[in-house]
Write an enzyme that holds these catalytic residues in place. Structure first.
Site, mmCIF file in Angstrom:
data_model
loop_
_atom_site.group_PDB
_atom_site.id
_atom_site.type_symbol
_atom_site.label_atom_id
_atom_site.label_comp_id
_atom_site.label_asym_id
_atom_site.label_seq_id
_atom_site.Cartn_x
_atom_site.Cartn_y
_atom_site.Cartn_z
ATOM 1 N N ASP A 163 5.922 -3.956 -6.521
ATOM 2 C CA ASP A 163 6.828 -2.966 -5.930
ATOM 3 C C ASP A 163 7.569 -2.231 -7.044
ATOM 4 O O ASP A 163 7.723 -2.746 -8.143
ATOM 5 C CB ASP A 163 7.877 -3.659 -5.043
ATOM 6 C CG ASP A 163 7.251 -4.400 -3.892
ATOM 7 O OD1 ASP A 163 6.139 -4.026 -3.478
ATOM 8 O OD2 ASP A 163 7.873 -5.371 -3.421
HETATM 9 N N1 URA Z 1 5.594 -9.541 -3.404
HETATM 10 C C1 URA Z 1 6.543 -8.590 -3.199
HETATM 11 O O1 URA Z 1 7.255 -8.638 -2.217
HETATM 12 N N2 URA Z 1 6.662 -7.602 -4.105
HETATM 13 C C2 URA Z 1 5.924 -7.515 -5.214
HETATM 14 O O2 URA Z 1 6.108 -6.593 -6.008
HETATM 15 C C3 URA Z 1 4.961 -8.506 -5.430
HETATM 16 C C4 URA Z 1 4.807 -9.513 -4.502
#
Ligand code: URA
Length: 238
Positions: free
Chosen positions: A104
């Protein structure tokens, strides 16, 4: 067999046009003889190619690790926001590298980049169950019952079934380690939110037995060694 200009471009030494210029300028030798023909064909694994007398080593595929900073998209390009590819110098950007899976925008830590699609698929595909390890700071502390639910495979609020995962509370208040073996959208955030402990910060620290190099620092990157490439598919003994 590939063309000499493509050989140089694949290395990231030069763009295809720059490669043609270097070759025509007589700066490239193949097996000891100057070659001024960009279209000359050679066997990349066995030919001895030098640029300005310096031997080059051909590698069709390239593999990098990056310590992804917060605020940067895991994408190859975006019209409005910076992407992880923007953090690389031009000679690496033209290699056709792409992120392996997605973090993310606000997640930090270990991100692999490669132009080897088969490698990327093997890392990402839930079929191969490659563990991805995250450190999370949460609002509140998940319980032993939550850890047991993770181990059995949680069902998210929208009915999505997750593969069994590992949830380990850490000594520092409000921190835990989560190991998942698939890559669903916002997976770790949604799993922890489901325990009533929303994520405040998330950092990926390992993929398989490959740990993030702590020397990189936010936005830092480096090539993986061959040994590190195999670590990705091994389990870290704990
Ligand atoms: N899980 C998440 O919620 N975000 C990420 O960036 C990676 C795994």
């Amino acid at each position: 067999m590939i063309r000499l200009d493509k050989y140089l471009a694949d290395l990231g030494t030069a763009s295809r046009q720059e490669a043609k210029r270097l070759i025509r300028a007589g700066r490239v030798t193949v097996d000891g003889a100057v070659c001024t023909a960009p279209e000359a064909k050679l066997a990349p694994e066995t030919a001895a190619v030098c640029l300005d007398g310096v031997p080059l080593r051909y590698a069709k595929y390239r593999y990098y690790m990056m310590d992804k900073p917060a605020g940067v998209l895991t994408a190859t390009e975006d019209r409005r926001q910076p992407t992880v590819l923007d953090l690389l110098p031009p000679e690496l950007r033209r290699l056709g590298l792409a992120p392996v899976g997605r973090l993310d925008k606000d997640t930090t830590g270990l991100l692999l980049l490669t132009n080897d699609g088969a490698f990327a698929h093997r890392v990402i595909s839930p079929k191969h169950r490659v563990p991805k390890v995250y450190l999370a700071r949460t609002d509140g502390m998940p319980t032993a019952a939550d850890a047991a639910r993770f181990a059995a495979g949680v069902t998210l609020g929208d009915g999505t079934r997750c593969l069994p995962a590992k949830l380990e509370p850490l000594p520092e208040e409000g921190t835990c380690r989560v190991t998942v073996r698939e890559g669903k959208y916002h997976l770790v955030r949604r799993m922890l939110a489901g325990c009533g402990t929303p994520v405040l910060a998330l950092r990926r620290v390992a993929i398989g037995a490959l740990a993030l190099d702590p020397a990189l620092g936010a936005g830092g990157f480096r090539a993986l060694t061959e040994a590190e490439r195999t670590l990705v598919f091994l389990e870290k003994s704990s």
